[in-house]
Motif scaffolding. Sequence first.
Motif, mmCIF file in Angstrom:
data_model
loop_
_atom_site.group_PDB
_atom_site.id
_atom_site.type_symbol
_atom_site.label_atom_id
_atom_site.label_comp_id
_atom_site.label_asym_id
_atom_site.label_seq_id
_atom_site.Cartn_x
_atom_site.Cartn_y
_atom_site.Cartn_z
ATOM 1 N N LYS A 137 35.979 33.259 42.665
ATOM 2 C CA LYS A 137 35.181 32.803 41.518
ATOM 3 C C LYS A 137 35.210 33.849 40.408
ATOM 4 N N GLU A 138 35.120 35.114 40.790
ATOM 5 C CA GLU A 138 35.165 36.175 39.789
ATOM 6 C C GLU A 138 36.533 36.229 39.105
ATOM 7 N N ILE A 139 37.593 35.993 39.870
ATOM 8 C CA ILE A 139 38.935 35.945 39.287
ATOM 9 C C ILE A 139 39.027 34.786 38.295
ATOM 10 N N GLU A 140 38.446 33.653 38.671
ATOM 11 C CA GLU A 140 38.480 32.479 37.794
ATOM 12 C C GLU A 140 37.762 32.730 36.474
ATOM 13 N N LEU A 141 36.631 33.441 36.523
ATOM 14 C CA LEU A 141 35.842 33.701 35.317
ATOM 15 C C LEU A 141 36.404 34.839 34.469
ATOM 16 N N GLN A 142 37.271 35.643 35.043
ATOM 17 C CA GLN A 142 37.924 36.786 34.380
ATOM 18 C C GLN A 142 36.907 37.817 33.902
ATOM 19 N N ASN A 143 37.261 38.634 32.930
ATOM 20 C CA ASN A 143 36.400 39.678 32.358
ATOM 21 C C ASN A 143 35.859 40.649 33.416
ATOM 22 N N ARG A 144 36.757 41.417 34.037
ATOM 23 C CA ARG A 144 36.345 42.405 35.033
ATOM 24 C C ARG A 144 37.224 43.630 34.888
ATOM 25 N N ASN A 145 36.764 44.761 35.419
ATOM 26 C CA ASN A 145 37.527 45.995 35.264
ATOM 27 C C ASN A 145 38.472 46.222 36.441
ATOM 28 N N ALA A 146 39.250 47.305 36.371
ATOM 29 C CA ALA A 146 40.303 47.563 37.364
ATOM 30 C C ALA A 146 39.727 47.812 38.756
ATOM 31 N N LYS A 147 38.596 48.482 38.860
ATOM 32 C CA LYS A 147 38.009 48.747 40.179
ATOM 33 C C LYS A 147 37.597 47.450 40.869
ATOM 34 N N LEU A 148 37.072 46.520 40.082
ATOM 35 C CA LEU A 148 36.671 45.238 40.661
ATOM 36 C C LEU A 148 37.885 44.415 41.058
ATOM 37 N N ARG A 149 38.973 44.502 40.290
ATOM 38 C CA ARG A 149 40.203 43.801 40.680
ATOM 39 C C ARG A 149 40.734 44.371 41.988
ATOM 40 N N THR A 150 40.622 45.687 42.157
ATOM 41 C CA THR A 150 41.035 46.321 43.413
ATOM 42 C C THR A 150 40.184 45.821 44.568
ATOM 43 N N MET A 151 38.890 45.734 44.349
ATOM 44 C CA MET A 151 37.975 45.257 45.395
ATOM 45 C C MET A 151 38.271 43.797 45.755
ATOM 46 N N GLU A 152 38.575 42.986 44.753
ATOM 47 C CA GLU A 152 38.935 41.587 45.007
ATOM 48 C C GLU A 152 40.193 41.497 45.869
ATOM 49 N N ALA A 153 41.200 42.279 45.501
ATOM 50 C CA ALA A 153 42.461 42.255 46.248
ATOM 51 C C ALA A 153 42.246 42.707 47.692
ATOM 52 N N PHE A 154 41.468 43.755 47.879
ATOM 53 C CA PHE A 154 41.203 44.250 49.225
ATOM 54 C C PHE A 154 40.482 43.200 50.060
ATOM 55 N N LEU A 155 39.526 42.497 49.463
ATOM 56 C CA LEU A 155 38.788 41.479 50.226
ATOM 57 C C LEU A 155 39.666 40.291 50.587
ATOM 58 N N ILE A 156 40.543 39.902 49.692
ATOM 59 C CA ILE A 156 41.446 38.791 49.992
ATOM 60 C C ILE A 156 42.388 39.179 51.128
ATOM 61 N N ILE A 157 42.924 40.395 51.071
ATOM 62 C CA ILE A 157 43.804 40.880 52.146
ATOM 63 C C ILE A 157 43.018 41.057 53.441
#
Length: 158
Positions: free
Chosen positions: A119-139
């Motif tokens: 959902k956060e990816i869909e809404l966009q507007n996030r910083n690099a640390k949060l993108r890293t956290m998203e990727a780690f959770l998906i993996i």
Amino acid sequence: MTKAVATTFLSLNFCMYSVVLAIGGWATNKAINEGFFIGSGFDLPEQFSPICYSMGNAAMGFFVVFSLIASVFGVASLVVGIDHIRHWNSDGSTAIPSDVSAAAVAWSLTALAMGFAWKEIELQNRNAKLRTMEAFLIILTVTQAAYVAAISRATTRR
């Protein structure tokens, strides 16, 4: 063979959950330090939310909170898993169903946090640390499921 696979996933998941905990802790600390301040004698506004974060988008607060819960439970289940691996016989006779249950609950919480990541990816507007956290959770959702499969295979092999 299954013990080696389970040990590999155990180590990988422990490291990844630790990274998610560190980034989630940073985000929560930043939100507390830069959050909504109100003077004495004033009321909170109607739209105030304790999970409102100053960076990111509307899904970020839920994402961080559920990621922290999933990571804490994930690390706890992996600590139990270390004892499980340590006592694992070659025939899998010491595989304990409660270890599988703890890992499965950790996986389900991780999958819930992954939903907020999407959902956060869909809404966009996030910083690099949060993108890293998203990727780690998906993996982590995939690797934790593989870990659950590896240790549950040992319990069903009896």
